[in-house]
Design a protein around this motif. Structure first.
Motif, PDB file in Angstrom:
ATOM      1  N   TRP A  75       0.814  -1.213   0.089  1.00 24.89           N
ATOM      2  CA  TRP A  75      -0.017   0.138  -0.015  1.00 24.89           C
ATOM      3  C   TRP A  75       0.890   1.271  -0.039  1.00 24.89           C
ATOM      4  CZ3 TRP A  75       0.951   3.176   3.922  1.00 24.89           C
ATOM      5  CH2 TRP A  75       1.232   2.745   5.232  1.00 24.89           C
ATOM      6  N   ILE A  76       2.170   1.386   0.297  1.00 26.33           N
ATOM      7  CA  ILE A  76       2.944   2.221   0.550  1.00 26.33           C
ATOM      8  C   ILE A  76       3.010   2.884  -0.863  1.00 26.33           C
ATOM      9  CG2 ILE A  76       5.353   1.169   0.262  1.00 26.33           C
ATOM     10  CD1 ILE A  76       4.178   4.284   2.330  1.00 26.33           C
ATOM     11  N   TYR A  77       3.128   2.413  -1.752  1.00 23.76           N
ATOM     12  CA  TYR A  77       3.506   2.930  -3.220  1.00 23.76           C
ATOM     13  C   TYR A  77       2.020   3.816  -3.598  1.00 23.76           C
ATOM     14  CZ  TYR A  77       7.147  -0.200  -3.513  1.00 23.76           C
ATOM     15  OH  TYR A  77       8.368  -0.865  -3.185  1.00 23.76           O
ATOM     16  N   GLY A  78       0.898   3.388  -3.329  1.00 24.31           N
ATOM     17  CA  GLY A  78      -0.078   4.193  -3.445  1.00 24.31           C
ATOM     18  C   GLY A  78      -0.303   5.490  -2.632  1.00 24.31           C
ATOM     19  N   ALA A  79       0.197   5.183  -1.339  1.00 26.51           N
ATOM     20  CA  ALA A  79       0.423   6.309  -0.367  1.00 26.51           C
ATOM     21  C   ALA A  79       1.354   7.429  -1.040  1.00 26.51           C
ATOM     22  CB  ALA A  79       0.570   5.827   1.171  1.00 26.51           C
ATOM     23  N   ALA A  80       2.439   6.888  -1.545  1.00 30.49           N
ATOM     24  CA  ALA A  80       3.488   7.765  -1.759  1.00 30.49           C
ATOM     25  C   ALA A  80       3.124   8.694  -3.111  1.00 30.49           C
ATOM     26  CB  ALA A  80       4.751   6.734  -2.274  1.00 30.49           C
ATOM     27  N   VAL A  81       2.125   8.255  -3.916  1.00 28.42           N
ATOM     28  CA  VAL A  81       1.848   8.960  -5.055  1.00 28.42           C
ATOM     29  C   VAL A  81       0.778  10.062  -4.653  1.00 28.42           C
ATOM     30  CG1 VAL A  81       2.789   7.608  -6.721  1.00 28.42           C
ATOM     31  CG2 VAL A  81       0.270   7.650  -5.817  1.00 28.42           C
ATOM     32  N   LEU A  82      -0.015   9.704  -3.605  1.00 30.31           N
ATOM     33  CA  LEU A  82      -0.997  10.435  -2.968  1.00 30.31           C
ATOM     34  C   LEU A  82      -0.911  12.076  -2.745  1.00 30.31           C
ATOM     35  CD1 LEU A  82      -3.382   8.303  -0.692  1.00 30.31           C
ATOM     36  CD2 LEU A  82      -3.909   9.249  -3.137  1.00 30.31           C
ATOM     37  N   PRO A  83       0.331  12.310  -2.026  1.00 34.47           N
ATOM     38  CA  PRO A  83       0.432  13.785  -1.868  1.00 34.47           C
ATOM     39  C   PRO A  83       0.676  14.616  -3.150  1.00 34.47           C
ATOM     40  CG  PRO A  83       1.694  12.359  -0.357  1.00 34.47           C
ATOM     41  CD  PRO A  83       1.289  11.540  -1.420  1.00 34.47           C
ATOM     42  N   SER A  84       1.219  14.093  -4.145  1.00 35.71           N
ATOM     43  CA  SER A  84       1.240  14.873  -5.694  1.00 35.71           C
ATOM     44  C   SER A  84      -0.188  15.118  -5.984  1.00 35.71           C
ATOM     45  CB  SER A  84       2.195  14.249  -6.445  1.00 35.71           C
ATOM     46  OG  SER A  84       3.449  14.228  -6.042  1.00 35.71           O
ATOM     47  N   LEU A  85      -1.049  13.962  -6.062  1.00 33.56           N
ATOM     48  CA  LEU A  85      -2.120  14.026  -6.744  1.00 33.56           C
ATOM     49  C   LEU A  85      -3.175  14.998  -5.726  1.00 33.56           C
ATOM     50  CD1 LEU A  85      -2.577  10.165  -7.517  1.00 33.56           C
ATOM     51  CD2 LEU A  85      -2.200  12.225  -8.998  1.00 33.56           C
ATOM     52  N   ILE A  86      -3.088  14.931  -4.531  1.00 30.72           N
ATOM     53  CA  ILE A  86      -3.761  15.792  -3.587  1.00 30.72           C
ATOM     54  C   ILE A  86      -3.582  17.135  -3.508  1.00 30.72           C
ATOM     55  CG2 ILE A  86      -4.324  16.539  -1.360  1.00 30.72           C
ATOM     56  CD1 ILE A  86      -3.843  13.583  -0.557  1.00 30.72           C
ATOM     57  N   GLY A  87      -2.128  17.395  -3.987  1.00 31.64           N
ATOM     58  CA  GLY A  87      -1.741  18.896  -4.060  1.00 31.64           C
ATOM     59  C   GLY A  87      -2.218  19.489  -5.723  1.00 31.64           C
ATOM     60  N   LEU A  88      -2.141  18.502  -6.514  1.00 33.02           N
ATOM     61  CA  LEU A  88      -2.794  19.073  -8.011  1.00 33.02           C
ATOM     62  C   LEU A  88      -4.385  18.923  -7.823  1.00 33.02           C
ATOM     63  CD1 LEU A  88      -2.553  19.572 -11.008  1.00 33.02           C
ATOM     64  CD2 LEU A  88      -2.851  16.931 -11.264  1.00 33.02           C
ATOM     65  N   ALA A  89      -5.264  18.034  -7.165  1.00 34.18           N
ATOM     66  CA  ALA A  89      -6.389  18.145  -7.085  1.00 34.18           C
ATOM     67  C   ALA A  89      -6.929  19.375  -6.117  1.00 34.18           C
ATOM     68  CB  ALA A  89      -7.139  17.076  -6.394  1.00 34.18           C
ATOM     69  N   LEU A  90      -6.239  19.777  -5.201  1.00 35.27           N
ATOM     70  CA  LEU A  90      -6.592  20.926  -4.559  1.00 35.27           C
ATOM     71  C   LEU A  90      -6.307  22.339  -5.223  1.00 35.27           C
ATOM     72  CD1 LEU A  90      -5.757  20.021  -0.944  1.00 35.27           C
ATOM     73  CD2 LEU A  90      -7.879  20.176  -1.861  1.00 35.27           C
ATOM     74  N   PHE A  91      -5.471  22.212  -6.402  1.00 37.87           N
ATOM     75  CA  PHE A  91      -5.265  23.323  -7.119  1.00 37.87           C
ATOM     76  C   PHE A  91      -6.149  23.720  -8.226  1.00 37.87           C
ATOM     77  CE2 PHE A  91      -2.984  25.218 -10.708  1.00 37.87           C
ATOM     78  CZ  PHE A  91      -2.538  26.208 -10.139  1.00 37.87           C
ATOM     79  N   LEU A  92      -6.908  22.411  -8.683  1.00 37.64           N
ATOM     80  CA  LEU A  92      -7.752  22.631  -9.834  1.00 37.64           C
ATOM     81  C   LEU A  92      -8.741  23.473  -9.479  1.00 37.64           C
ATOM     82  CD1 LEU A  92      -7.807  18.796 -10.986  1.00 37.64           C
ATOM     83  CD2 LEU A  92      -6.800  20.947 -11.994  1.00 37.64           C
ATOM     84  N   PRO A  93      -9.594  23.892  -8.208  1.00 35.28           N
ATOM     85  CA  PRO A  93     -10.625  24.625  -8.219  1.00 35.28           C
ATOM     86  C   PRO A  93     -10.231  26.231  -8.801  1.00 35.28           C
ATOM     87  CG  PRO A  93     -10.487  23.527  -6.321  1.00 35.28           C
ATOM     88  CD  PRO A  93      -9.481  23.040  -7.322  1.00 35.28           C
ATOM     89  N   TRP A  94      -9.076  26.458  -8.481  1.00 35.68           N
ATOM     90  CA  TRP A  94      -8.422  27.832  -8.957  1.00 35.68           C
ATOM     91  C   TRP A  94      -8.480  27.861 -10.513  1.00 35.68           C
ATOM     92  CZ3 TRP A  94      -2.908  29.976  -9.390  1.00 35.68           C
ATOM     93  CH2 TRP A  94      -2.963  31.340  -9.578  1.00 35.68           C
ATOM     94  N   THR A  95      -8.216  26.750 -10.897  1.00 35.69           N
ATOM     95  CA  THR A  95      -8.134  26.852 -12.570  1.00 35.69           C
ATOM     96  C   THR A  95      -9.712  27.079 -13.091  1.00 35.69           C
ATOM     97  OG1 THR A  95      -8.161  24.411 -12.629  1.00 35.69           O
ATOM     98  CG2 THR A  95      -5.940  25.535 -12.593  1.00 35.69           C
ATOM     99  N   PHE A  96     -10.627  26.508 -12.374  1.00 37.39           N
ATOM    100  CA  PHE A  96     -12.046  26.682 -12.888  1.00 37.39           C
ATOM    101  C   PHE A  96     -12.637  27.970 -12.272  1.00 37.39           C
ATOM    102  CE2 PHE A  96     -11.177  22.077 -13.066  1.00 37.39           C
ATOM    103  CZ  PHE A  96     -11.038  21.744 -14.449  1.00 37.39           C
ATOM    104  N   GLY A  97     -11.934  28.926 -11.656  1.00 34.01           N
ATOM    105  CA  GLY A  97     -12.677  30.100 -11.257  1.00 34.01           C
ATOM    106  C   GLY A  97     -12.965  29.919  -9.855  1.00 34.01           C
ATOM    107  N   SER A  98     -13.068  28.843  -8.949  1.00 32.29           N
ATOM    108  CA  SER A  98     -13.617  28.938  -7.564  1.00 32.29           C
ATOM    109  C   SER A  98     -12.756  29.721  -6.537  1.00 32.29           C
ATOM    110  CB  SER A  98     -13.894  27.495  -7.119  1.00 32.29           C
ATOM    111  OG  SER A  98     -14.672  26.640  -8.041  1.00 32.29           O
TER     112      SER A  98
END
Length: 155
Positions: A75-98
């Protein structure tokens, strides 16, 4: 007679100093946001970017530890990629004007605060390392949450 387990190596002093120095960008951003003015939005955006970069770096640390440890849980490999994906996902609202970065910075800060739980679950790193991880994560995550709350209050 059983041998005593080896004492985990302590974190070098330079690593500790550099780790604590890594809180400076978020502290500076907090000062700029509290002062208000022309640099406030830039400080908020920069604080989000910095927190996301550091969180992504932590994922890289977990990945590196996993590939160099023979008995790493799958499971650590999945957990290891989550921080990058979370950072990107949390950036997306700005790109859509939220509204941004307040809510996104809040969630990112909370994720950073909780991130040492992964290290603790894995049992990687000795007492010094885990102590430093908790301090730095509480520092960066706490400062990020404070910045987010200020941003949302002023929005």
């Amino acid at each position: 007679m059983q041998d005593k387990p080896a004492k985990p190596p302590s974190v070098p002093g330079m690593a500790k100093w550099l780790g604590y120095a890594g809180l400076l960008p978020q502290l500076i951003a907090l000062v700029l946001v509290v002062r208000g003015g022309a640099l406030e939005w830039i400080a908020l955006a920069s604080s989000y970017a910095y927190a996301a970069l550091i969180f992504s770096f932590l994922g890289g640390v977990w990945w590196g530890q996993a590939v160099t440890t023979s008995d790493s849980p799958k499971w650590i490999y999945g957990a290891a990629v989550l921080p990058s994906l979370i950072g990107l996902a949390l950036f997306l609202p700005w790109t859509f004007g939220s509204e941004w970065p307040g809510p996104s910075l809040l969630w990112l800060g909370l994720a950073i605060v909780l991130s040492p739980l992964v290290d603790r679950k894995l049992g990687w790193g000795g007492g010094d390392w885990l102590t430093l991880r908790w301090r730095l994560s509480l520092g960066l995550g706490g400062l990020s949450v404070a910045l987010a709350l200020l941003a949302m209050e002023r929005a």
